[in-house]
Design a protein around this motif. Structure first.
Motif, PDB file in Angstrom:
ATOM      1  N   LYS A  47     -33.373 -19.432 -26.377  1.00  0.00           N
ATOM      2  CA  LYS A  47     -34.126 -20.691 -26.461  1.00  0.00           C
ATOM      3  C   LYS A  47     -35.540 -20.418 -27.005  1.00  0.00           C
ATOM      4  CE  LYS A  47     -33.697 -24.982 -25.289  1.00  0.00           C
ATOM      5  NZ  LYS A  47     -32.585 -25.776 -25.700  1.00  0.00           N
ATOM      6  N   ARG A  93     -25.210 -21.565 -27.434  1.00  0.00           N
ATOM      7  CA  ARG A  93     -23.938 -21.813 -26.729  1.00  0.00           C
ATOM      8  C   ARG A  93     -23.665 -20.627 -25.819  1.00  0.00           C
ATOM      9  NH1 ARG A  93     -24.533 -26.242 -26.729  1.00  0.00           N
ATOM     10  NH2 ARG A  93     -24.332 -27.614 -28.487  1.00  0.00           N
ATOM     11  N   LEU A  95     -17.459 -30.342 -22.292  1.00  0.00           N
ATOM     12  CA  LEU A  95     -17.505 -30.637 -23.730  1.00  0.00           C
ATOM     13  C   LEU A  95     -18.379 -29.613 -24.436  1.00  0.00           C
ATOM     14  CD1 LEU A  95     -18.287 -34.461 -24.072  1.00  0.00           C
ATOM     15  CD2 LEU A  95     -16.307 -33.240 -24.973  1.00  0.00           C
ATOM     16  N   ALA A  96     -19.452 -29.231 -23.760  1.00  0.00           N
ATOM     17  CA  ALA A  96     -20.387 -28.256 -24.339  1.00  0.00           C
ATOM     18  C   ALA A  96     -21.134 -27.583 -23.204  1.00  0.00           C
ATOM     19  CB  ALA A  96     -21.383 -28.986 -25.241  1.00  0.00           C
ATOM     20  N   ALA A 142     -24.701 -25.289 -22.796  1.00  0.00           N
ATOM     21  CA  ALA A 142     -25.864 -24.640 -23.421  1.00  0.00           C
ATOM     22  C   ALA A 142     -26.690 -23.939 -22.340  1.00  0.00           C
ATOM     23  CB  ALA A 142     -26.696 -25.684 -24.152  1.00  0.00           C
ATOM     24  N   ALA A 147     -28.169 -26.846 -19.844  1.00  0.00           N
ATOM     25  CA  ALA A 147     -27.277 -27.815 -19.206  1.00  0.00           C
ATOM     26  C   ALA A 147     -25.859 -27.705 -19.737  1.00  0.00           C
ATOM     27  CB  ALA A 147     -27.814 -29.218 -19.437  1.00  0.00           C
ATOM     28  N   VAL A 203     -20.449 -39.515 -20.602  1.00  0.00           N
ATOM     29  CA  VAL A 203     -20.628 -38.055 -20.483  1.00  0.00           C
ATOM     30  C   VAL A 203     -21.605 -37.808 -19.338  1.00  0.00           C
ATOM     31  CG1 VAL A 203     -20.188 -37.476 -22.903  1.00  0.00           C
ATOM     32  CG2 VAL A 203     -22.519 -37.934 -22.166  1.00  0.00           C
ATOM     33  N   GLU A 207     -37.309 -30.172 -20.849  1.00  0.00           N
ATOM     34  CA  GLU A 207     -35.852 -30.293 -21.024  1.00  0.00           C
ATOM     35  C   GLU A 207     -35.103 -30.226 -19.698  1.00  0.00           C
ATOM     36  OE1 GLU A 207     -33.492 -28.618 -24.196  1.00  0.00           O
ATOM     37  OE2 GLU A 207     -35.352 -28.037 -25.204  1.00  0.00           O
ATOM     38  N   PRO A 240     -26.675 -44.196 -27.489  1.00  0.00           N
ATOM     39  CA  PRO A 240     -25.830 -44.567 -26.345  1.00  0.00           C
ATOM     40  C   PRO A 240     -26.640 -45.071 -25.150  1.00  0.00           C
ATOM     41  CG  PRO A 240     -25.829 -42.169 -26.717  1.00  0.00           C
ATOM     42  CD  PRO A 240     -26.548 -42.789 -27.864  1.00  0.00           C
ATOM     43  N   ARG A 292     -20.346 -42.556 -23.641  1.00  0.00           N
ATOM     44  CA  ARG A 292     -19.812 -41.521 -24.527  1.00  0.00           C
ATOM     45  C   ARG A 292     -19.626 -42.120 -25.920  1.00  0.00           C
ATOM     46  NH1 ARG A 292     -14.366 -37.855 -23.903  1.00  0.00           N
ATOM     47  NH2 ARG A 292     -14.802 -36.648 -25.767  1.00  0.00           N
ATOM     48  N   HIS A 330     -31.075 -31.699 -35.002  1.00  0.00           N
ATOM     49  CA  HIS A 330     -30.204 -30.772 -35.716  1.00  0.00           C
ATOM     50  C   HIS A 330     -28.791 -31.350 -35.812  1.00  0.00           C
ATOM     51  CE1 HIS A 330     -28.225 -29.145 -32.160  1.00  0.00           C
ATOM     52  NE2 HIS A 330     -29.406 -29.136 -31.577  1.00  0.00           N
ATOM     53  N   GLY A 388     -25.916 -30.750 -34.891  1.00  0.00           N
ATOM     54  CA  GLY A 388     -25.050 -30.803 -33.709  1.00  0.00           C
ATOM     55  C   GLY A 388     -25.303 -32.043 -32.866  1.00  0.00           C
ATOM     56  N   ASN A 389     -26.446 -32.671 -33.056  1.00  0.00           N
ATOM     57  CA  ASN A 389     -26.799 -33.830 -32.226  1.00  0.00           C
ATOM     58  C   ASN A 389     -26.587 -35.148 -32.958  1.00  0.00           C
ATOM     59  OD1 ASN A 389     -27.568 -32.271 -30.094  1.00  0.00           O
ATOM     60  ND2 ASN A 389     -29.723 -32.169 -30.693  1.00  0.00           N
ATOM     61  N   PHE A 424     -24.010 -37.752 -35.226  1.00  0.00           N
ATOM     62  CA  PHE A 424     -22.649 -38.110 -35.628  1.00  0.00           C
ATOM     63  C   PHE A 424     -22.713 -39.348 -36.508  1.00  0.00           C
ATOM     64  CE2 PHE A 424     -22.706 -35.892 -31.652  1.00  0.00           C
ATOM     65  CZ  PHE A 424     -21.639 -35.002 -31.726  1.00  0.00           C
ATOM     66  N   VAL A 471     -27.418 -38.062 -30.135  1.00  0.00           N
ATOM     67  CA  VAL A 471     -27.442 -37.642 -28.723  1.00  0.00           C
ATOM     68  C   VAL A 471     -28.566 -36.620 -28.545  1.00  0.00           C
ATOM     69  CG1 VAL A 471     -24.960 -37.997 -28.373  1.00  0.00           C
ATOM     70  CG2 VAL A 471     -25.777 -35.734 -29.031  1.00  0.00           C
TER      71      VAL A 471
END
Ligand SMILES: Nc1ncnc2c1ncn2[C@@H]1O[C@H](COP(=O)(O)OP(=O)(O)OP(=O)(O)O)[C@@H](O)[C@H]1O
Length: 549
Positions: free
Chosen positions: A71, A97, A130-131, A133, A136, A150, A202, A228, A244, A289, A291-292, A294, A304
């Motif tokens: 991090k 990850r 789901l993920a 890190a 969290a 989620v 965070e 969301p 979600r 980034h 990954g966040n 969609f 997200v």
């Protein structure tokens, strides 16, 4: 001074750094030199010495040190104003990850935070995350009313681990600043402080939930971005439950093409969302980034992860917009002036020198076609230049510059011909015209109407009282101005100077008279030479002081 456990940890960190051939940058190795012989006990293949480039070895070492250091590396990668490019690029590759923690632990944490069983809170809870890190882990679940959600849970014990690691990082940063000039240039203590603030923020999921709610409200009528919904009754400091979403990851270009998504429109919308967030709402998603992000139906973005959001002060907003406009007009003088006016660089900076430095950096960039120019790179180069002129670090601007780089990267991935300037310029010009000129005046007037309506009823009484005082001769006007204060000081100094000069001259004249009278004034005989000297020296002293005033 750190305790034994911390010293041991520092020692193991040194070992990892040596293992990755980074001993040339290990300042604290001097402290551990007596233990160097231990290295000879290790098998040779334990070392990853100098096989890969230095930047790669730094990334590998951070990965070996664990999630908190990963991090740290990620946050460090955004400080491109401090780091060499190769290291910044490599650190940006760090993957946050990590292996998941057991779902039994996740369930226990959620139950204890919500004060009720999982079955009471959810109709279904998916044990496979789901993920997962470093801070969290995210699980999917279904509420009793059928809504898909989620659940984000903070890792158990992570707060203590972070506290320990951060205090260690501070210790090492201070050591580095003390012993290494090279390290001092990288401002390690400041970097650790930035890391601490970000990571602590965070950890607080209520803060993230509040950010999400605000962003959702800001874009409630937007067809460009969907945020969301947060389920507040199920949110705590370490647990967050939100709607979600499902969409195609923005980095999956093939899937986007297959779904007939308009990539050009999408790339332009990305830029518009960014400028809307920065200049209209003054609240921007700073962790953009791929990954966040969609893509949903109708070319709409879905976002997200709202842990890191940025804001700018109204002054920063204006200076930034003006800077961009001046840049693209190649008006480097104005860019330099803006930096001084905004006090991003000290007031004493020579505008012409700063202007010349900016010109040197920017001219080669502007040689390229506009569509190939990166705003983020431009800002970055500018910050690097400004740093030479003692620019104080502006965390909010660094965050913005990093987000801009992300947005550009994303936009160009979707549409290599994206001309950011064409999309941004009308937006900035409109914004500027709303901030200055007649439209701004009307806008400000509208904003201050409520204050005026509050103050209005008091106005007749105030006028009456003032006129009354004026007719009775009791009205005094207090007028303070910097210039007048300066003038008053100047007058006082001049008076003092005159008084000293007169006294000094008087004493010297007296000394001369006594010297001349010597022999004619018998009462003084004997004391006259001494008195002459004393008066003469005192007179000179007064004259010199008067000169110095
Ligand atoms: N509301 C959501 N709907 C669907 N998937 C989600 C949602 N929120 C999070 N996810 C999934 O979980 C992943 C991790 O979520 P998030 O980014 O919030 O966690 P994180 O711990 O902050 O991770 P990192 O900081 O590494 O991005 C996301 O990349 C996404 O795939």
């Amino acid at each position: 001074m750190p305790g034994f456990r911390q010293l041991w940890r520092i020692f193991t960190i040194q070992l990892v750094l040596i293992r990755y051939g980074l001993d040339e940058v290990v300042f604290a190795i001097h402290l551990f030199r007596p233990f160097r012989f231990l290295l000879y006990l290790l098998p040779w293949n334990w070392f990853h010495r100098k096989r890969d480039p230095r930047a790669v070895r730094i990334r590998q070492a951070l990965e070996a040190l664990g999630p908190i250091y990963v991090k740290f590396g990620q946050i460090l990668s955004t400080r491109r104003d401090l780091l060499p490019d190769d290291i910044a690029v490599e650190l940006a590759r760090l993957q946050d990850r990590v292996p998941p923690f057991p779902s039994t632990q996740a369930r226990a944490l959620i139950e204890s935070a919500l004060g009720q069983s999982i079955a009471t809170s959810f109709a279904r809870f998916e044990d496979t995350p789901l993920a997962s890190a470093s801070i969290a882990q995210v699980h999917s679940a279904t509420l009793h009313d059928g809504r898909e959600v989620v659940v984000k849970v903070v890792r158990p014990g992570i707060e203590r681990t972070i506290a320990n690691d951060v205090s260690l990082l501070y210790y090492m940063a201070r050591l580095a600043s003390r012993y290494s000039r090279e390290a001092r240039r990288l401002r390690p203590v400041e970097v650790v402080h930035e890391f601490e603030t970000t990571i602590m923020d965070e950890l607080d999921l209520l803060r993230e939930a509040a950010n999400a709610s605000q962003l959702r409200r800001n874009f409630s009528d937007s067809e460009m971005l969907y945020v969301p919904e947060v389920y507040w009754p199920l949110c705590r400091r370490n647990v967050m439950v939100m709607e979600r979403i499902s969409g195609i990851p923005v980095s999956d270009i093939e899937a986007l093409r297959r779904a007939d998504v308009d990539l050009q429109l999408l790339s332009e919308r990305g830029v518009e969302i960014f400028f809307t967030q920065v200049f209209k709402h003054n609240f921007f998603h700073a962790d953009m980034h791929p990954g966040n992000i969609f893509v949903g139906r109708d070319n709409r973005y879905l976002a997200v992860d709202f842990g890191i959001m940025g804001t700018l002060s109204p002054e920063d907003q204006r200076y930034l917009a003006e800077n961009f406009l001046a840049f693209f007009r190649r008006d480097y003088h104005r860019v330099a002036e803006l930096h001084v006016e905004s006090e991003w660089v000290p007031r004493t900076t020579r505008v012409d020198e700063f202007e010349a430095a900016i010109r040197t950096v920017c001219e080669p960039i502007f040689e390229r076609p506009l569509k190939d120019i990166s705003f983020g790179q431009l800002l970055l180069r500018l910050f690097q230049t400004a740093r030479r002129f003692d620019m104080t670090v502006q965390p909010q601007l660094v965050l913005l510059q990093k987000t801009l780089l992300n947005i550009e990267g994303l936009g160009r991935q979707l549409n290599p011909d994206l001309d950011l300037w064409r999309t941004a310029k009308p937006f900035l010009e409109r914004w500027m015209s709303e901030q200055v000129g007649a439209r701004a005046f009307v806008g400000n007037l509208k904003q201050s109407i409520p204050q005026w309506t509050e103050a209005l009823p008091e106005l007749p009484m105030l006028i009456h009282r003032t006129l009354n005082q004026a007719t009775n001769g009791h009205l005094t006007v207090q007028w303070r101005s910097e210039e007048i204060t300066k003038l008053r000081h100047e007058l006082r100094r001049a008076n003092r100077r005159n008084a000293m000069a007169i006294t000094g001259t008087g004493l010297i004249v007296s000394a001369a008279l006594i010297y001349g009278l010597d022999g004619y004034a018998p009462a003084m005989v004997g004391g006259a030479p001494l008195l002459t000297w004393v008066l003469g020296i005192a007179g000179l002293g007064f004259l010199v002081s008067a000169w110095g005033e």
